[in-house]
Design a protein around this motif. Structure first.
Motif, PDB file in Angstrom:
ATOM      1  N   MET A   1      47.680 -20.950 -10.731  1.00  0.00           N
ATOM      2  CA  MET A   1      47.871 -19.951 -11.793  1.00  0.00           C
ATOM      3  C   MET A   1      47.235 -18.633 -11.378  1.00  0.00           C
ATOM      4  N   LYS A   2      47.991 -17.562 -11.535  1.00  0.00           N
ATOM      5  CA  LYS A   2      47.491 -16.237 -11.129  1.00  0.00           C
ATOM      6  C   LYS A   2      46.485 -15.697 -12.149  1.00  0.00           C
ATOM      7  N   ILE A   3      45.463 -15.030 -11.613  1.00  0.00           N
ATOM      8  CA  ILE A   3      44.484 -14.363 -12.481  1.00  0.00           C
ATOM      9  C   ILE A   3      44.705 -12.861 -12.345  1.00  0.00           C
ATOM     10  N   ILE A   4      45.084 -12.242 -13.444  1.00  0.00           N
ATOM     11  CA  ILE A   4      45.355 -10.802 -13.450  1.00  0.00           C
ATOM     12  C   ILE A   4      44.195 -10.088 -14.130  1.00  0.00           C
ATOM     13  N   GLY A   5      43.568  -9.175 -13.414  1.00  0.00           N
ATOM     14  CA  GLY A   5      42.474  -8.397 -13.982  1.00  0.00           C
ATOM     15  C   GLY A   5      43.019  -7.219 -14.781  1.00  0.00           C
ATOM     16  N   LEU A   6      42.426  -6.988 -15.932  1.00  0.00           N
ATOM     17  CA  LEU A   6      42.807  -5.841 -16.764  1.00  0.00           C
ATOM     18  C   LEU A   6      41.547  -5.014 -16.986  1.00  0.00           C
ATOM     19  N   THR A   7      41.563  -3.792 -16.492  1.00  0.00           N
ATOM     20  CA  THR A   7      40.354  -2.973 -16.571  1.00  0.00           C
ATOM     21  C   THR A   7      40.688  -1.549 -17.018  1.00  0.00           C
ATOM     22  N   GLY A   8      39.659  -0.738 -17.170  1.00  0.00           N
ATOM     23  CA  GLY A   8      39.838   0.647 -17.610  1.00  0.00           C
ATOM     24  C   GLY A   8      38.536   1.159 -18.193  1.00  0.00           C
ATOM     25  N   GLY A   9      38.409   2.455 -18.267  1.00  0.00           N
ATOM     26  CA  GLY A   9      37.186   3.065 -18.787  1.00  0.00           C
ATOM     27  C   GLY A   9      37.033   2.871 -20.289  1.00  0.00           C
ATOM     28  N   ILE A  10      35.871   3.240 -20.788  1.00  0.00           N
ATOM     29  CA  ILE A  10      35.584   3.123 -22.218  1.00  0.00           C
ATOM     30  C   ILE A  10      36.614   3.922 -23.035  1.00  0.00           C
ATOM     31  N   GLY A  11      37.127   3.292 -24.091  1.00  0.00           N
ATOM     32  CA  GLY A  11      38.074   3.965 -24.977  1.00  0.00           C
ATOM     33  C   GLY A  11      39.500   4.049 -24.453  1.00  0.00           C
ATOM     34  N   SER A  12      39.768   3.396 -23.306  1.00  0.00           N
ATOM     35  CA  SER A  12      41.134   3.457 -22.755  1.00  0.00           C
ATOM     36  C   SER A  12      42.093   2.562 -23.535  1.00  0.00           C
ATOM     37  N   GLY A  13      41.532   1.589 -24.268  1.00  0.00           N
ATOM     38  CA  GLY A  13      42.367   0.703 -25.085  1.00  0.00           C
ATOM     39  C   GLY A  13      42.729  -0.598 -24.393  1.00  0.00           C
ATOM     40  N   LYS A  14      41.810  -1.085 -23.555  1.00  0.00           N
ATOM     41  CA  LYS A  14      42.055  -2.331 -22.803  1.00  0.00           C
ATOM     42  C   LYS A  14      42.373  -3.508 -23.732  1.00  0.00           C
ATOM     43  N   THR A  15      41.598  -3.633 -24.806  1.00  0.00           N
ATOM     44  CA  THR A  15      41.763  -4.791 -25.692  1.00  0.00           C
ATOM     45  C   THR A  15      43.115  -4.738 -26.407  1.00  0.00           C
ATOM     46  N   THR A  16      43.540  -3.555 -26.791  1.00  0.00           N
ATOM     47  CA  THR A  16      44.870  -3.395 -27.418  1.00  0.00           C
ATOM     48  C   THR A  16      45.953  -3.851 -26.447  1.00  0.00           C
ATOM     49  N   ILE A  17      45.827  -3.426 -25.191  1.00  0.00           N
ATOM     50  CA  ILE A  17      46.799  -3.810 -24.155  1.00  0.00           C
ATOM     51  C   ILE A  17      46.755  -5.324 -23.930  1.00  0.00           C
ATOM     52  N   ALA A  18      45.548  -5.875 -23.920  1.00  0.00           N
ATOM     53  CA  ALA A  18      45.397  -7.336 -23.752  1.00  0.00           C
ATOM     54  C   ALA A  18      46.144  -8.082 -24.856  1.00  0.00           C
ATOM     55  N   HIS A  19      46.070  -7.564 -26.081  1.00  0.00           N
ATOM     56  CA  HIS A  19      46.767  -8.205 -27.206  1.00  0.00           C
ATOM     57  C   HIS A  19      48.282  -8.136 -27.036  1.00  0.00           C
ATOM     58  N   PHE A  20      48.784  -7.068 -26.410  1.00  0.00           N
ATOM     59  CA  PHE A  20      50.231  -6.974 -26.137  1.00  0.00           C
ATOM     60  C   PHE A  20      50.656  -8.092 -25.177  1.00  0.00           C
ATOM     61  N   PHE A  21      49.808  -8.381 -24.171  1.00  0.00           N
ATOM     62  CA  PHE A  21      50.108  -9.490 -23.257  1.00  0.00           C
ATOM     63  C   PHE A  21      50.046 -10.822 -24.001  1.00  0.00           C
ATOM     64  N   ARG A  22      49.073 -10.946 -24.901  1.00  0.00           N
ATOM     65  CA  ARG A  22      48.942 -12.182 -25.696  1.00  0.00           C
ATOM     66  C   ARG A  22      50.204 -12.390 -26.539  1.00  0.00           C
ATOM     67  N   ASP A  23      50.756 -11.293 -27.071  1.00  0.00           N
ATOM     68  CA  ASP A  23      51.989 -11.376 -27.868  1.00  0.00           C
ATOM     69  C   ASP A  23      53.164 -11.909 -27.047  1.00  0.00           C
ATOM     70  N   LEU A  24      53.074 -11.744 -25.713  1.00  0.00           N
ATOM     71  CA  LEU A  24      54.131 -12.248 -24.821  1.00  0.00           C
ATOM     72  C   LEU A  24      53.867 -13.702 -24.409  1.00  0.00           C
ATOM     73  N   GLY A  25      52.823 -14.298 -24.995  1.00  0.00           N
ATOM     74  CA  GLY A  25      52.513 -15.701 -24.721  1.00  0.00           C
ATOM     75  C   GLY A  25      51.585 -15.921 -23.539  1.00  0.00           C
ATOM     76  N   ILE A  26      50.949 -14.845 -23.068  1.00  0.00           N
ATOM     77  CA  ILE A  26      50.038 -14.951 -21.925  1.00  0.00           C
ATOM     78  C   ILE A  26      48.605 -15.197 -22.420  1.00  0.00           C
ATOM     79  N   PRO A  27      47.912 -16.216 -21.883  1.00  0.00           N
ATOM     80  CA  PRO A  27      46.518 -16.441 -22.286  1.00  0.00           C
ATOM     81  C   PRO A  27      45.635 -15.260 -21.865  1.00  0.00           C
ATOM     82  N   VAL A  28      44.765 -14.837 -22.760  1.00  0.00           N
ATOM     83  CA  VAL A  28      43.911 -13.662 -22.506  1.00  0.00           C
ATOM     84  C   VAL A  28      42.444 -14.032 -22.692  1.00  0.00           C
ATOM     85  N   TYR A  29      41.625 -13.614 -21.723  1.00  0.00           N
ATOM     86  CA  TYR A  29      40.173 -13.825 -21.785  1.00  0.00           C
ATOM     87  C   TYR A  29      39.514 -12.454 -21.799  1.00  0.00           C
ATOM     88  N   ILE A  30      38.787 -12.154 -22.877  1.00  0.00           N
ATOM     89  CA  ILE A  30      38.142 -10.843 -22.985  1.00  0.00           C
ATOM     90  C   ILE A  30      36.662 -11.014 -22.640  1.00  0.00           C
TER      91      ILE A  30
END
Length: 199
Positions: A1-30
């Protein structure tokens, strides 16, 4: 299983983007959320943080976040010591979590992938960027921070340009509808890459 890193500076909206991936059925670890939970739950972490910061580190058994933030702000040595206590526990928690996941890939959202030279732990890395004015506004609304403080944090972090150079994908998160489309494109791109590797 591939591990995809999601990063970005403070206030970039990483968690919002993570939730969009979760909506596509992808497991997300914050990672940040799990780190905070472990800092409140783990007796070992608690003991070590009290040794490092003193009894003020916890109030009624809960992490005194504003006190800790004050201590590590502009003190890289203290921040490194804290990370050395917390990060291995988060990494171990992530490995346990990963074993229970199903799907072609997982997203691990972590703010300091490049700063801590952790790129090798990921198969691909997505960086989220946003205009500075949007980032400042988001953090001020979220944390009740001052503009000066947010700017100081941004200045302390690796620049977007440097992160972009080291990333496989970039999401511009200034408009949620556009960002959602970019997430879908990247999702399809990752699935395509995985399918090609399986051939």
């Amino acid at each position: 299983m591939k591990i995809i890193g999601l990063t970005g500076g403070i206030g970039s909206g990483k968690t919002t983007i993570a939730h969009f991936f979760r909506d596509l059925g992808i497991p997300v670890y914050i990672a940040d959320k799990e780190a905070k939970a472990l800092m409140n739950r783990s007796k070992v972490i608690k003991r070590k943080l009290i040794q490092l910061f003193g009894k003020q580190a916890y109030i009624d058994g809960q992490l005194n976040r504003s006190f800790i933030a004050q201590c590590i702000f502009n003190n890289k040595s203290l921040l490194s010591k804290m990370n050395a206590i917390v990060h291995p526990k988060v990494a171990s928690h992530f490995r346990q979590w990963l074993k229970k996941q199903e799907g072609p890939y997982v997203i691990k959202e972590a703010a300091v992938i490049f700063e801590n030279q952790l790129q090798s732990q990921y198969d691909l890395i997505i960086t989220v960027v946003a205009e500075e004015k949007n980032r400042i506004k988001r953090v001020m609304q979220r944390d009740g921070s001052t503009e000066e403080r947010v700017k100081a944090i941004i200045k302390n972090q690796l620049s977007d340009e440097e992160k972009i150079q080291r990333s496989d994908f970039v999401i511009e998160n200034n408009n949620l509808r556009d960002a959602k489309k970019q997430v879908l494109n990247i999702h399809n791109c990752i699935l395509k890459k995985i399918a090609q590797e399986l051939r």
